[in-house]
Design a protein around this motif. Structure first.
Motif, PDB file in Angstrom:
ATOM      1  N   ILE A  60       3.254  -1.444   3.964  1.00 36.57           N
ATOM      2  CA  ILE A  60       3.039  -0.043   3.630  1.00 36.57           C
ATOM      3  C   ILE A  60       4.384   0.598   3.306  1.00 36.57           C
ATOM      4  N   ILE A 119       2.831  -3.964   8.184  1.00 38.31           N
ATOM      5  CA  ILE A 119       1.893  -3.249   9.046  1.00 38.31           C
ATOM      6  C   ILE A 119       1.918  -3.923  10.411  1.00 38.31           C
ATOM      7  N   VAL A 139       0.866  -1.174   0.000  1.00 36.91           N
ATOM      8  CA  VAL A 139       0.000   0.000   0.000  1.00 36.91           C
ATOM      9  C   VAL A 139       0.906   1.229   0.000  1.00 36.91           C
ATOM     10  N   GLU A 140       0.616   2.177  -0.906  1.00 31.44           N
ATOM     11  CA  GLU A 140       1.461   3.368  -1.006  1.00 31.44           C
ATOM     12  C   GLU A 140       0.617   4.629  -1.093  1.00 31.44           C
ATOM     13  N   ASP A 198      -4.347   4.787   8.393  1.00 32.31           N
ATOM     14  CA  ASP A 198      -4.171   3.617   9.256  1.00 32.31           C
ATOM     15  C   ASP A 198      -5.387   2.708   9.282  1.00 32.31           C
ATOM     16  N   CYS A 237      -5.506   0.616   6.080  1.00 36.62           N
ATOM     17  CA  CYS A 237      -4.476  -0.430   6.110  1.00 36.62           C
ATOM     18  C   CYS A 237      -4.860  -1.564   7.051  1.00 36.62           C
ATOM     19  N   PRO A 250       9.230  -1.321   1.412  1.00 31.26           N
ATOM     20  CA  PRO A 250       8.043  -1.270   2.277  1.00 31.26           C
ATOM     21  C   PRO A 250       8.266  -2.024   3.581  1.00 31.26           C
ATOM     22  N   ALA A 308      -1.543   4.602   2.178  1.00 36.01           N
ATOM     23  CA  ALA A 308      -0.599   4.165   3.211  1.00 36.01           C
ATOM     24  C   ALA A 308      -0.676   5.059   4.444  1.00 36.01           C
TER      25      ALA A 308
END
Length: 94
Positions: free
Chosen positions: A49, A80, A24-25, A32, A35, A77, A29
């Motif tokens: 992330i 999470i 995830v970008e 929160d 995500c 990355p 990202a």
């Protein structure tokens, strides 16, 4: 809106039969809740992330093994990390 984005992301990943890690970008990202929802919905996959907002461009550069490949590797990355929360579905809807 966040729940909708997480569910649509899940749907798209399901349609392409995604099985590997999810990165995830960008603005997603920084969200929160999104995500965490995505990591919960796609619990069979690792969700990562990255603070980098140009991952798609750098990913293409890495595939070409061009001069930006090493620069991008410095921004790999990260997983999470969150503590599980109670279900977000009200009991009457479960």
């Amino acid at each position: 809106m966040t729940l909708y984005c997480a569910l649509m992301t899940d749907y798209c990943l399901e349609m392409i039969e995604s099985a590997g890690p999810i990165i995830v970008e960008g603005s997603f990202a920084a969200n929160d809740v999104l995500c965490q929802l995505l990591a919960t919905i796609r619990s069979q996959q690792t969700v990562l992330i990255t603070p980098d907002s140009s991952g798609t461009s750098f990913g293409a550069a890495m595939l070409s093994n061009g001069p930006f490949a090493e620069q991008q590797r410095q921004h790999d990355p990260v997983p999470i990390h969150f503590s599980p929360r109670p279900s977000i579905v009200p009991p009457q809807m479960a």
